[in-house]
Scaffold this motif. Structure first.
Motif, PDB file in Angstrom:
ATOM      1  N   LEU A  14       0.815  -1.218   0.000  1.00  0.00           N
ATOM      2  CA  LEU A  14       0.000   0.000   0.000  1.00  0.00           C
ATOM      3  C   LEU A  14       0.849   1.269   0.000  1.00  0.00           C
ATOM      4  N   HIS A  15       1.919   1.287   0.779  1.00  0.00           N
ATOM      5  CA  HIS A  15       2.683   2.526   0.878  1.00  0.00           C
ATOM      6  C   HIS A  15       3.452   2.842  -0.398  1.00  0.00           C
ATOM      7  N   VAL A  16       3.774   1.825  -1.174  1.00  0.00           N
ATOM      8  CA  VAL A  16       4.531   2.053  -2.410  1.00  0.00           C
ATOM      9  C   VAL A  16       3.691   2.801  -3.442  1.00  0.00           C
ATOM     10  N   ALA A  17       2.364   2.718  -3.304  1.00  0.00           N
ATOM     11  CA  ALA A  17       1.480   3.413  -4.242  1.00  0.00           C
ATOM     12  C   ALA A  17       1.429   4.915  -3.982  1.00  0.00           C
ATOM     13  N   LEU A  18       1.965   5.372  -2.848  1.00  0.00           N
ATOM     14  CA  LEU A  18       1.890   6.778  -2.486  1.00  0.00           C
ATOM     15  C   LEU A  18       3.087   7.559  -3.013  1.00  0.00           C
ATOM     16  N   SER A  19       2.907   8.842  -3.184  1.00  0.00           N
ATOM     17  CA  SER A  19       4.003   9.706  -3.621  1.00  0.00           C
ATOM     18  C   SER A  19       5.015   9.860  -2.494  1.00  0.00           C
ATOM     19  N   SER A  20       6.245  10.214  -2.856  1.00  0.00           N
ATOM     20  CA  SER A  20       7.270  10.413  -1.836  1.00  0.00           C
ATOM     21  C   SER A  20       6.895  11.562  -0.896  1.00  0.00           C
ATOM     22  N   LYS A  21       6.194  12.572  -1.404  1.00  0.00           N
ATOM     23  CA  LYS A  21       5.759  13.692  -0.570  1.00  0.00           C
ATOM     24  C   LYS A  21       4.768  13.228   0.492  1.00  0.00           C
ATOM     25  N   THR A  22       3.804  12.402   0.086  1.00  0.00           N
ATOM     26  CA  THR A  22       2.815  11.904   1.044  1.00  0.00           C
ATOM     27  C   THR A  22       3.457  10.950   2.046  1.00  0.00           C
ATOM     28  N   LEU A  23       4.397  10.136   1.595  1.00  0.00           N
ATOM     29  CA  LEU A  23       5.099   9.230   2.513  1.00  0.00           C
ATOM     30  C   LEU A  23       5.875  10.017   3.556  1.00  0.00           C
ATOM     31  N   ASP A  24       6.514  11.087   3.125  1.00  0.00           N
ATOM     32  CA  ASP A  24       7.276  11.909   4.046  1.00  0.00           C
ATOM     33  C   ASP A  24       6.351  12.512   5.113  1.00  0.00           C
ATOM     34  N   LEU A  25       5.202  13.003   4.670  1.00  0.00           N
ATOM     35  CA  LEU A  25       4.216  13.563   5.605  1.00  0.00           C
ATOM     36  C   LEU A  25       3.700  12.482   6.546  1.00  0.00           C
ATOM     37  N   MET A  26       3.398  11.311   6.013  1.00  0.00           N
ATOM     38  CA  MET A  26       2.876  10.229   6.842  1.00  0.00           C
ATOM     39  C   MET A  26       3.882   9.837   7.922  1.00  0.00           C
ATOM     40  N   GLY A  27       5.157   9.873   7.586  1.00  0.00           N
ATOM     41  CA  GLY A  27       6.176   9.561   8.577  1.00  0.00           C
ATOM     42  C   GLY A  27       6.166  10.543   9.729  1.00  0.00           C
ATOM     43  N   ARG A  28       6.069  11.825   9.430  1.00  0.00           N
ATOM     44  CA  ARG A  28       6.041  12.846  10.489  1.00  0.00           C
ATOM     45  C   ARG A  28       4.780  12.712  11.340  1.00  0.00           C
ATOM     46  N   LEU A  29       3.644  12.470  10.679  1.00  0.00           N
ATOM     47  CA  LEU A  29       2.388  12.336  11.419  1.00  0.00           C
ATOM     48  C   LEU A  29       2.390  11.087  12.296  1.00  0.00           C
ATOM     49  N   SER A  30       3.036  10.029  11.826  1.00  0.00           N
ATOM     50  CA  SER A  30       3.074   8.795  12.618  1.00  0.00           C
ATOM     51  C   SER A  30       3.837   9.008  13.914  1.00  0.00           C
ATOM     52  N   GLN A  31       4.864   9.836  13.868  1.00  0.00           N
ATOM     53  CA  GLN A  31       5.610  10.155  15.082  1.00  0.00           C
ATOM     54  C   GLN A  31       4.733  10.923  16.066  1.00  0.00           C
TER      55      GLN A  31
END
Length: 420
Positions: A380-397
């Motif tokens: 699932l995460h591979v389908a996302l853009s690098s920008k969205t992945l970067d944001l998701m990482g910060r939000l997960s923290q």
């Protein structure tokens, strides 16, 4: 633990930082002078020598007058350096990419390889991660998947049956309580880079989203407000609140501190990789093949079917500015040839993209993983853009620290995903 560079699509460096770095002078393209320059983040490692020797030998048969220079770049700067090269319109002829957002975000600078690699389509797997709008932009070297590994020795100590790991989330939580009483953590988690949430999303995706939701997600029709999508992030928060994770997850690097925590026998589970780090071969060295298990993700939503999430891992692409795209594409084909990939597997222990490579002697964990490939689905995460992945990482923290709500997380991710 052997310190190897990570090659999964997991660390994201924003292209916006491209201007902060500069490419090495030795990385300038000189293909017009009978030379191809390759940038990657693997060629400097000891295991890669045999792989590169095989690839070079194969390429030399086709182009004896063309020399190849490999320039190993540090991974933590790789996409910054690559971004600078793309902005300048000059750099290496051939470049390594992680599958997914990292290559898809940069296809404007790449040569479509669809016609050049037509003969390899059946032999290699993992093409989707290097494809955008129906065009192939990279040749896959490895397959990257996200299995859940577990320590059978800890299961035995906790009074659990190591041959029967939990098949539902509720039972899994109960097992984790027993594991805690036995003195171990349930999960080894490193989220300092914000990568842990990517593994979590993909590992639990098939048992939380319905089949229709899963397929729609991969197709780009993502409903972030779905109760099941929210449930994945709720479970992430709940696992932290229940102390199921190793301590200090937000200050622990996944590569390689969280994996070392699992290897040391302090945690019963880790969401790991199929690659040349954080994978079955590394774990076998410490836990032994007999004590290392691979389990299917526990079912969260009734009626779902557990599947292994995987895609193409790393691969090679051709820069648009190269002087002879066909020659450069031939080098990509040599780097993904059977002999070369067999050497990559033998040296690194990675599950390579070539489906003809025999991994039967790799041990029970690897055999379990390979056996799941036929029914596996894209991560699932591979389908996302690098920008969205970067944001998701910060939000997960922030979710782990309790400074944000799940609703706010999905609201921000919806906006980022829709912005493209």
């Amino acid at each position: 633990m052997r310190q190897r560079a990570m090659w999964s699509a997991v660390l994201v460096v924003s292209l916006a930082l491209a201007g902060c770095g500069s490419a090495s002078d030795s990385g300038k393209s000189t293909s017009s002078d009978g030379k191809l320059v390759v940038w990657d983040f693997k060629s400097g490692e000891a295991f890669a020598k045999s792989y590169l020797d095989k690839a070079k030998a194969d390429f030399k048969k086709k182009h004896p007058d063309v020399t190849v220079e490999f320039v190993a770049q540090p991974f933590d700067q790789y996409y910054t350096l690559l971004g600078a090269a793309i902005q300048s319109g000059k750099g290496p002829d051939v470049m390594m990419f992680n599958g997914g957002g990292q290559i898809r975000d940069r296809v404007d600078a790449l040569v479509p390889l669809t016609d050049y690699v037509a003969e390899d389509k059946q032999r290699l797997a993992g093409w989707d991660a290097f494809t955008k709008d129906g065009k192939i932009y990279g040749g896959p070297v490895t397959l990257q998947g996200y299995p859940i590994y577990y320590n059978k020795g800890i299961y035995e100590k906790a009074g659990l049956d190591p041959a029967s790991p939990a098949t539902t989330w509720d039972r899994f939580v109960a097992d984790c309580a027993a594991i805690a009483k036995a003195g171990a953590k349930c999960f080894a988690l490193g989220n300092k880079e914000g990568v842990g949430i990517q593994f979590w999303l993909s590992s639990l995706g098939s048992t939380t989203l319905t089949a229709q939701e899963y397929d729609a997600w991969i197709a780009g029709k993502r409903d972030w407000n779905s109760a099941n999508v929210k449930r994945i992030f709720q479970l992430w928060k709940e696992a932290g609140d229940r102390k199921m994770n190793s301590d200090g997850a937000n200050s622990t690097a996944m590569f390689n501190d969280s994996f070392a925590f699992f290897q040391s026998g302090k945690a019963a589970h880790v969401m790991g990789l199929m690659s040349d780090v954080g994978h079955w071969q590394d774990f076998n060295e410490f836990l032994t093949p007999e004590k290392l298990g691979v389990m299917k993700p526990p079912i969260v939503t009734a009626g779902t079917t557990p599947t292994l999430p995987y895609d193409g891992g790393i691969g090679y692409a051709v820069a648009k500015w190269t002087k002879d795209p066909k020659v450069a594409a031939d080098l990509v084909r040599s780097l993904t040839s059977t002999e070369a990939l067999n050497a990559f597997y033998s040296g690194a222990g990675a599950i390579v993209a070539d489906t003809t490579v025999d991994v039967s002697q790799a041990g029970p964990a690897a055999a379990t993983i390979v056996g799941e490939l036929k029914s596996g689905k894209p991560a699932l995460h591979v389908a996302l853009s690098s920008k969205t992945l970067d944001l998701m990482g910060r939000l997960s923290q922030q979710l782990l620290s309790g400074s944000i709500t799940v609703d706010e997380v999905v609201k921000q991710l919806t906006a980022s995903d829709q912005a493209g």
